[in-house]
Design a protein around this motif. Sequence first.
Motif, PDB file in Angstrom:
ATOM      1  N   LEU A 270       0.852  -1.378  -0.171  1.00 48.43           N
ATOM      2  CA  LEU A 270       0.245   0.025   0.062  1.00 48.43           C
ATOM      3  C   LEU A 270       0.784   1.238  -0.176  1.00 48.43           C
ATOM      4  O   LEU A 270       0.386   2.484  -0.183  1.00 48.43           O
ATOM      5  CB  LEU A 270      -0.885  -0.002   1.371  1.00 48.43           C
ATOM      6  CG  LEU A 270      -1.995  -0.994   1.297  1.00 48.43           C
ATOM      7  CD1 LEU A 270      -2.908  -0.989   2.470  1.00 48.43           C
ATOM      8  CD2 LEU A 270      -2.991  -0.711   0.055  1.00 48.43           C
ATOM      9  N   CYS A 271       2.250   1.088   0.329  1.00 46.74           N
ATOM     10  CA  CYS A 271       2.852   2.401   0.257  1.00 46.74           C
ATOM     11  C   CYS A 271       3.443   2.819  -1.304  1.00 46.74           C
ATOM     12  O   CYS A 271       3.597   1.947  -2.036  1.00 46.74           O
ATOM     13  CB  CYS A 271       4.173   1.967   1.105  1.00 46.74           C
ATOM     14  SG  CYS A 271       4.035   1.916   2.880  1.00 46.74           S
ATOM     15  N   THR A 272       3.736   3.863  -1.279  1.00 47.45           N
ATOM     16  CA  THR A 272       4.437   4.230  -2.698  1.00 47.45           C
ATOM     17  C   THR A 272       5.757   3.576  -2.898  1.00 47.45           C
ATOM     18  O   THR A 272       6.345   3.372  -1.951  1.00 47.45           O
ATOM     19  CB  THR A 272       4.373   5.727  -2.751  1.00 47.45           C
ATOM     20  OG1 THR A 272       5.525   6.385  -1.786  1.00 47.45           O
ATOM     21  CG2 THR A 272       3.178   6.532  -2.612  1.00 47.45           C
ATOM     22  N   LEU A 309      10.718  14.454   4.629  1.00 44.65           N
ATOM     23  CA  LEU A 309       9.821  14.816   5.328  1.00 44.65           C
ATOM     24  C   LEU A 309       8.456  14.491   4.948  1.00 44.65           C
ATOM     25  O   LEU A 309       7.665  13.780   6.108  1.00 44.65           O
ATOM     26  CB  LEU A 309       9.879  16.408   5.374  1.00 44.65           C
ATOM     27  CG  LEU A 309       8.791  17.213   6.142  1.00 44.65           C
ATOM     28  CD1 LEU A 309       8.674  16.844   7.872  1.00 44.65           C
ATOM     29  CD2 LEU A 309       8.948  18.520   6.168  1.00 44.65           C
ATOM     30  N   ASP A 310       7.905  14.682   3.781  1.00 41.47           N
ATOM     31  CA  ASP A 310       6.935  14.231   3.444  1.00 41.47           C
ATOM     32  C   ASP A 310       6.600  12.757   3.292  1.00 41.47           C
ATOM     33  O   ASP A 310       5.556  12.427   3.702  1.00 41.47           O
ATOM     34  CB  ASP A 310       6.499  14.597   2.137  1.00 41.47           C
ATOM     35  CG  ASP A 310       6.392  16.036   1.876  1.00 41.47           C
ATOM     36  OD1 ASP A 310       5.840  16.815   3.043  1.00 41.47           O
ATOM     37  OD2 ASP A 310       6.355  16.707   0.602  1.00 41.47           O
ATOM     38  N   LEU A 311       7.581  11.795   2.949  1.00 39.57           N
ATOM     39  CA  LEU A 311       7.679  10.434   3.183  1.00 39.57           C
ATOM     40  C   LEU A 311       7.461   9.934   4.609  1.00 39.57           C
ATOM     41  O   LEU A 311       6.799   9.066   4.889  1.00 39.57           O
ATOM     42  CB  LEU A 311       9.139   9.752   2.551  1.00 39.57           C
ATOM     43  CG  LEU A 311       9.234  10.096   1.169  1.00 39.57           C
ATOM     44  CD1 LEU A 311      10.508   9.497   0.505  1.00 39.57           C
ATOM     45  CD2 LEU A 311       8.107   9.453   0.295  1.00 39.57           C
ATOM     46  N   VAL A 312       8.161  10.746   5.519  1.00 39.45           N
ATOM     47  CA  VAL A 312       7.871  10.441   6.995  1.00 39.45           C
ATOM     48  C   VAL A 312       6.488  10.347   7.369  1.00 39.45           C
ATOM     49  O   VAL A 312       5.857   9.820   8.052  1.00 39.45           O
ATOM     50  CB  VAL A 312       8.784  11.189   7.654  1.00 39.45           C
ATOM     51  CG1 VAL A 312       8.361  11.138   9.367  1.00 39.45           C
ATOM     52  CG2 VAL A 312      10.375  10.745   7.533  1.00 39.45           C
ATOM     53  N   ALA A 313       5.853  11.518   6.766  1.00 41.49           N
ATOM     54  CA  ALA A 313       4.626  12.003   7.003  1.00 41.49           C
ATOM     55  C   ALA A 313       3.346  10.722   6.586  1.00 41.49           C
ATOM     56  O   ALA A 313       2.497  10.286   7.085  1.00 41.49           O
ATOM     57  CB  ALA A 313       3.951  13.270   6.521  1.00 41.49           C
ATOM     58  N   GLY A 314       4.038  10.411   5.258  1.00 42.64           N
ATOM     59  CA  GLY A 314       3.206   9.261   4.736  1.00 42.64           C
ATOM     60  C   GLY A 314       3.281   7.760   5.410  1.00 42.64           C
ATOM     61  O   GLY A 314       2.116   7.310   5.622  1.00 42.64           O
ATOM     62  N   LYS A 318       0.117   5.936   7.499  1.00 43.86           N
ATOM     63  CA  LYS A 318      -0.175   4.408   7.214  1.00 43.86           C
ATOM     64  C   LYS A 318       0.307   3.573   8.447  1.00 43.86           C
ATOM     65  O   LYS A 318       0.381   2.525   8.451  1.00 43.86           O
ATOM     66  CB  LYS A 318       0.926   4.115   6.177  1.00 43.86           C
ATOM     67  CG  LYS A 318       0.349   4.732   4.708  1.00 43.86           C
ATOM     68  CD  LYS A 318       1.309   4.367   3.541  1.00 43.86           C
ATOM     69  CE  LYS A 318       0.624   4.769   2.423  1.00 43.86           C
ATOM     70  NZ  LYS A 318       0.651   6.482   2.246  1.00 43.86           N
ATOM     71  N   SER A 319       0.651   4.187   9.646  1.00 45.96           N
ATOM     72  CA  SER A 319       0.872   3.536  10.943  1.00 45.96           C
ATOM     73  C   SER A 319       2.186   2.465  10.735  1.00 45.96           C
ATOM     74  O   SER A 319       2.263   1.842  11.495  1.00 45.96           O
ATOM     75  CB  SER A 319      -0.401   2.591  11.103  1.00 45.96           C
ATOM     76  OG  SER A 319      -1.611   3.181  11.420  1.00 45.96           O
TER      77      SER A 319
END
Length: 765
Positions: A270-272, A309-314, A318-319
């Motif tokens: 489910l991750c990019t 930063l944005d990937l950490v937020a993603g 996604k828990s």
Amino acid sequence: MDDSRRRPGNLPADTTSFVGRRRELTSARALLSRTRLLTLVGLGGIGKTRLALRLATEVQRSYPAGVWRVDVAAVERADLLEHATLAGLDLEHAAARPPLAALTDQLYGRRLLLLLDNCEHLLDPCALLVSRLLAALPHLQLLVTSRQALGVDGECPLPVPPLAAPHPDRPRTGPDMPNEALELFVDRAAAALGEFTPTQPQAHAAALICHLLEGIPLAVELAATRLRTLTCRQILDRLDRRFDLLTQGNRAAPARQQTLRAVLDWSFDLCTPQERILWTRLSAFAGSMDLEAAEAVCPDAQLPPAAVLDLVAGLIDKSVLIREEHGARVRYRMMETIRQYGRLHLGEPDERQALRRRHRDHYLTLVLRADHEWFTAQQATWACRLDQERPNLRAALDFCLDTPGEAGAGLRMAAALWSPQLGADHLEENRLWLARALAADTARSPARIAALRADGWLALLVGADEAAAARVTECRALAAELDEPRASAQAEQLAGLAALFADDLATGVQLLEDTLARHRADGDHGDAWSALFLLGLACCLAGDSRARALCQEGLELCERQQAQWARSWALWLSGLQELLLGATAAAARRLQESLRCGPPAHNRLGVAQCLEVLAWTRAQQDRAPEAAELLGAAQSLWQQLGTRLPGVGRLLRHHTDCEARLRRALGDEAFTRSVQAGRALAVEQAVDRALERTPGCRSAATASPLTGREQQVVRLVAQGLTDKQIAALLVVSPRTAQGHVQRILVKLGFTSRTQIATWTTRSQR
């Protein structure tokens, strides 16, 4: 017929017992009474569906039109979502009519709860459907489970944590410390075996299994089913290969939920692509990490630094990552199971080695910076930060000492990290790292002198006098060989400290005077303060008239540099000096001021010294019960630290005199009871006793269950601000502000903003 069976809905009957989750159910029920959209968010296998079904069962009486579940996991395409919802609600649908229109027409005016289960793979279509249903159906409430929040206006996300699984060897700190994970393990083991009544060794091994699996319900259940072929101890021994071990699940469950690896494969898919890369690289960290570390270690040509930063937020959404606030800094933590899964996908050995080297480089730079900035206003911050980074520092040192050609970096790191200024805890562990580093890198260098000095200092603290003497000899010989002024001064300081511990005060004073002069000439404030402190202690114990002036000079130097950690030690020395001069009131004030200098967890050796000398002070003030309790608290800390009490020979005589005085005053039985009461105190409780305060007297910030940001929101709510006004002031979205308020209400057990305002006013008073 039972009334619940006639109630409309399609909730499945339980096939296994429901274990734990009292706190989560209470929170969810409270939120469901105040919001139309509650989303249970969490890692796969964490028990979101089971919690949602139990919650739905408990509240179904409140919904005349029933509680209905739609399993979105079975829906593979977005264009089938509305059709699946119609089917799940058992509603009619004419083929020529749009399914959303059919949904809204047939549900309008009906009060029901719709459970959309497992929405993560169709997140955007689910968000769109939920938004439209909420807008069209004012009596509808939605309960959603997903590994990521939908991001819909009005949504209240509730994170679902693992089951409570405290370490079986860790002392309990409160009256209610449930072990829900162990309860689940025993229940499922009994189901698998027909009967399971664990013996004490089995129960301990089972509790360790639950702790190492971090209370993840699916993992615990899979481990319990392995009891058909293995013992608890055998399962425990194989948990380092948990993805091979935990494979025999419920064959009736969907394939993605039958094994631990399948659950995480689903999350990984489910991750990019870039989120997957970051997940695997973050698995190189141990414990937790901050954004600065992630941005330093993870990027390369595939992953630009600006994207982190944005990937950490993603990954948080996604828990995969857990966000934790630590004062002014935010850290991110992976559960060990997720970390191990990430390491399985790290790629080729060369890629892994390069990642570990970047990890080591970051933490070596961090440690050297901490050492350079130690005697500054950042002292307390560095003490806290290095304590948080201890798992990563261990990993970096392991890399240095296990990788050919890297031992020199390991020696520099060990010497800088656990120098005398930083070596206030984990004494034996620190010595193990220093011993490994000194054995791995035998080059004749200033770094070796720094490491020898650190190890010699720690050896004296733990009572390894022969080892300390050997370090003194080697340190002085190497300093003479290198002819390097600072290294030579460090070697002489260690020799002076050794003389002090041997009760040879005359030699100690002479060596430390010379050391102090050298450090002053170099202009090194940190080394100068260290020598000044030791010289002041030597003069204090020797009855030298210079002691008071040296104590004051050391205290003033700390205050000029705003070095709070060092200031606590300077105050301790000043308190000792006052006590030896007979000024017990002044001594108590100085010692109590020392204890107020910072969190006790980051300077337990200093706290132990303060409690010890304050016990002597209270004994001389004829406050025998209090003195005996403080003596017991200090003894407990000495034992935990693994150091001898209280170190220097003449101080040990003061301890013996104090104990004899208290036994005469109280009698042996009462003395023993008071000491045992002190030994039972946690370090924070002991500090409370020493400061003559009760836990209730602590600040609201210390006692509050709220995070720093939630405390900000509380103050704004107390001022009467709306969610929109709070959002504007904090520069967040109104939905985020609303989420903060909802979580605050749950944590405090309140139902209105007025209660928050009243609680805030009372706390301030």
